[in-house]
Scaffold this motif. Structure first.
Motif, PDB file in Angstrom:
ATOM      1  N   HIS A  34      -0.490 -12.651   3.971  1.00  0.00           N
ATOM      2  CA  HIS A  34      -0.402 -12.264   4.808  1.00  0.00           C
ATOM      3  C   HIS A  34      -0.369 -13.315   5.236  1.00  0.00           C
ATOM      4  O   HIS A  34      -0.859 -14.381   4.962  1.00  0.00           O
ATOM      5  CB  HIS A  34      -2.110 -11.389   5.253  1.00  0.00           C
ATOM      6  CG  HIS A  34      -2.066 -11.137   6.513  1.00  0.00           C
ATOM      7  ND1 HIS A  34      -1.358 -10.925   7.593  1.00  0.00           N
ATOM      8  CD2 HIS A  34      -3.016 -12.284   7.775  1.00  0.00           C
ATOM      9  CE1 HIS A  34      -1.365 -11.170   8.661  1.00  0.00           C
ATOM     10  NE2 HIS A  34      -2.442 -11.711   8.746  1.00  0.00           N
ATOM     11  N   VAL A  35       0.795 -13.471   6.188  1.00  0.00           N
ATOM     12  CA  VAL A  35       1.204 -14.841   7.394  1.00  0.00           C
ATOM     13  C   VAL A  35       0.456 -14.164   8.818  1.00  0.00           C
ATOM     14  O   VAL A  35       0.712 -13.670   9.448  1.00  0.00           O
ATOM     15  CB  VAL A  35       2.366 -14.717   7.280  1.00  0.00           C
ATOM     16  CG1 VAL A  35       3.182 -15.458   8.374  1.00  0.00           C
ATOM     17  CG2 VAL A  35       3.324 -15.124   5.972  1.00  0.00           C
ATOM     18  N   ALA A  36       0.305 -15.560   9.206  1.00  0.00           N
ATOM     19  CA  ALA A  36      -0.843 -15.574  10.364  1.00  0.00           C
ATOM     20  C   ALA A  36       0.580 -14.810  11.454  1.00  0.00           C
ATOM     21  O   ALA A  36       2.112 -15.606  11.244  1.00  0.00           O
ATOM     22  CB  ALA A  36      -1.070 -16.795  10.532  1.00  0.00           C
ATOM     23  N   GLY A  50       1.061  -1.147   0.089  1.00  0.00           N
ATOM     24  CA  GLY A  50       0.129  -0.176  -0.122  1.00  0.00           C
ATOM     25  C   GLY A  50       0.998   1.137   0.265  1.00  0.00           C
ATOM     26  O   GLY A  50       1.918   1.028   0.574  1.00  0.00           O
ATOM     27  N   TYR A  51       0.396   2.397  -0.182  1.00  0.00           N
ATOM     28  CA  TYR A  51       0.958   3.939  -0.618  1.00  0.00           C
ATOM     29  C   TYR A  51       1.999   4.578   0.924  1.00  0.00           C
ATOM     30  O   TYR A  51       2.013   4.546   0.927  1.00  0.00           O
ATOM     31  CB  TYR A  51      -0.129   4.881  -1.002  1.00  0.00           C
ATOM     32  CG  TYR A  51       0.600   6.175  -1.245  1.00  0.00           C
ATOM     33  CD1 TYR A  51       0.871   6.582  -2.111  1.00  0.00           C
ATOM     34  CD2 TYR A  51      -0.019   7.743   0.037  1.00  0.00           C
ATOM     35  CE1 TYR A  51       1.415   8.070  -1.901  1.00  0.00           C
ATOM     36  CE2 TYR A  51       1.284   8.067   0.098  1.00  0.00           C
ATOM     37  CZ  TYR A  51       1.946   8.306  -1.163  1.00  0.00           C
ATOM     38  OH  TYR A  51       2.040   9.740  -1.272  1.00  0.00           O
ATOM     39  N   TYR A 109       2.110  -3.551  -7.561  1.00  0.00           N
ATOM     40  CA  TYR A 109       3.935  -3.298  -7.229  1.00  0.00           C
ATOM     41  C   TYR A 109       4.481  -4.615  -7.812  1.00  0.00           C
ATOM     42  O   TYR A 109       5.603  -4.280  -8.046  1.00  0.00           O
ATOM     43  CB  TYR A 109       3.636  -3.689  -5.860  1.00  0.00           C
ATOM     44  CG  TYR A 109       3.207  -2.256  -4.902  1.00  0.00           C
ATOM     45  CD1 TYR A 109       3.739  -1.093  -4.965  1.00  0.00           C
ATOM     46  CD2 TYR A 109       1.553  -2.756  -4.614  1.00  0.00           C
ATOM     47  CE1 TYR A 109       2.862  -0.132  -4.893  1.00  0.00           C
ATOM     48  CE2 TYR A 109       0.801  -1.972  -3.654  1.00  0.00           C
ATOM     49  CZ  TYR A 109       1.302  -0.271  -3.444  1.00  0.00           C
ATOM     50  OH  TYR A 109       1.019   0.599  -3.173  1.00  0.00           O
ATOM     51  N   ILE A 110       3.624  -5.669  -8.868  1.00  0.00           N
ATOM     52  CA  ILE A 110       4.609  -6.529  -9.382  1.00  0.00           C
ATOM     53  C   ILE A 110       4.570  -6.293 -10.819  1.00  0.00           C
ATOM     54  O   ILE A 110       5.694  -6.209 -10.801  1.00  0.00           O
ATOM     55  CB  ILE A 110       3.746  -8.132  -9.090  1.00  0.00           C
ATOM     56  CG1 ILE A 110       3.357  -8.675  -7.882  1.00  0.00           C
ATOM     57  CG2 ILE A 110       4.213  -8.784 -10.425  1.00  0.00           C
ATOM     58  CD1 ILE A 110       2.067  -9.423  -7.897  1.00  0.00           C
ATOM     59  N   GLY A 138      -1.062  -8.486   3.510  1.00  0.00           N
ATOM     60  CA  GLY A 138      -1.804  -8.126   3.021  1.00  0.00           C
ATOM     61  C   GLY A 138      -2.348  -7.248   1.882  1.00  0.00           C
ATOM     62  O   GLY A 138      -1.428  -5.683   2.204  1.00  0.00           O
ATOM     63  N   GLY A 139      -3.649  -6.946   2.013  1.00  0.00           N
ATOM     64  CA  GLY A 139      -3.352  -5.477   0.578  1.00  0.00           C
ATOM     65  C   GLY A 139      -3.370  -6.753  -1.185  1.00  0.00           C
ATOM     66  O   GLY A 139      -3.037  -7.915  -1.195  1.00  0.00           O
TER      67      GLY A 139
END
Length: 210
Positions: A87-89, A33-34, A69-70, A63-64
């Protein structure tokens, strides 16, 4: 007034021994994200690769929406150096953190910087922007660097420095864990909160308030 820092479980977040690898991993768990400066990180990494032909990868976790960005990484010619994970727990985060050699957090806005402390607790040197609460969680020049976000060349220089200087990475990583244990350990945070409650209750009792 009691200042209670966010506590880090230093028994959970600690260095894990992995087999020797040839690739240096620059990484973050800040998400996409920005606000988190994902674009700046990718641009900085691309700048680093211009001066460093070492075996180095960029790992983005969180997340996001990562698509833009890729695309940015592809446009800069560094897509082959990029790995993106969802996202990783939190319970499994320490294992992913220990894959990283240099932790970066280039946020444009940040209230504190828990993820930086978690990385430091794992003996990972950190490079952050100098905004918000991030300078508070970096022993600048000792556990890592807090750098002006507007200066991509300076950010790239710090990453290059740590890529090429393994002893420096080790020194800063160890200093980072010492820094967390001294100022941000979970037990110390709980002790401060207990003291705050005890003193407040004592003050109430002295005034006849039950």
């Amino acid at each position: 007034l009691f200042v209670t820092p966010f506590g880090i479980d230093t028994e959970l977040f600690k260095k894990h021994a992995y087999s020797k690898k040839k690739t240096i991993v620059v990484g973050t768990t800040k998400g996409f994200g920005y606000t988190y400066g994902t674009d700046i990180l990718i641009q900085t990494f691309a700048e680093t690769l211009k001066t460093s032909k070492l075996n180095v990868n960029l790992l983005l976790m969180g997340g996001g929406d990562a698509r833009q960005y890729i695309d940015l990484a592809e446009s800069l010619g560094i897509l082959d150096y990029l790995e993106v994970r969802d996202h990783v727990a939190h319970s499994n985060l320490v294992h992913h953190l220990n894959e990283i050699d240099i932790f970066v957090a280039f946020s444009r806005s940040e209230s504190f910087g828990v993820c930086v402390l978690e990385a430091s607790s794992c003996e990972i040197p950190v490079i952050t922007s100098d905004v918000g609460g991030l300078p508070e969680v970096v022993a600048n020049g000792e556990s890592g660097y807090a750098v002006d976000l507007r200066n991509i060349n300076a950010l790239a220089e710090k990453i290059h420095e740590l890529i090429t200087d393994e002893p420096q990475r080790v020194r800063m990583g160890r200093k980072g864990r010492e820094f967390v244990k001294e100022f941000y350990s979970w037990n110390d945070s709980v002790a401060i909160m207990r003291k705050a409650y005890a003193k407040t209750i004592k003050g109430f009792h002295s005034k006849g308030i039950k």
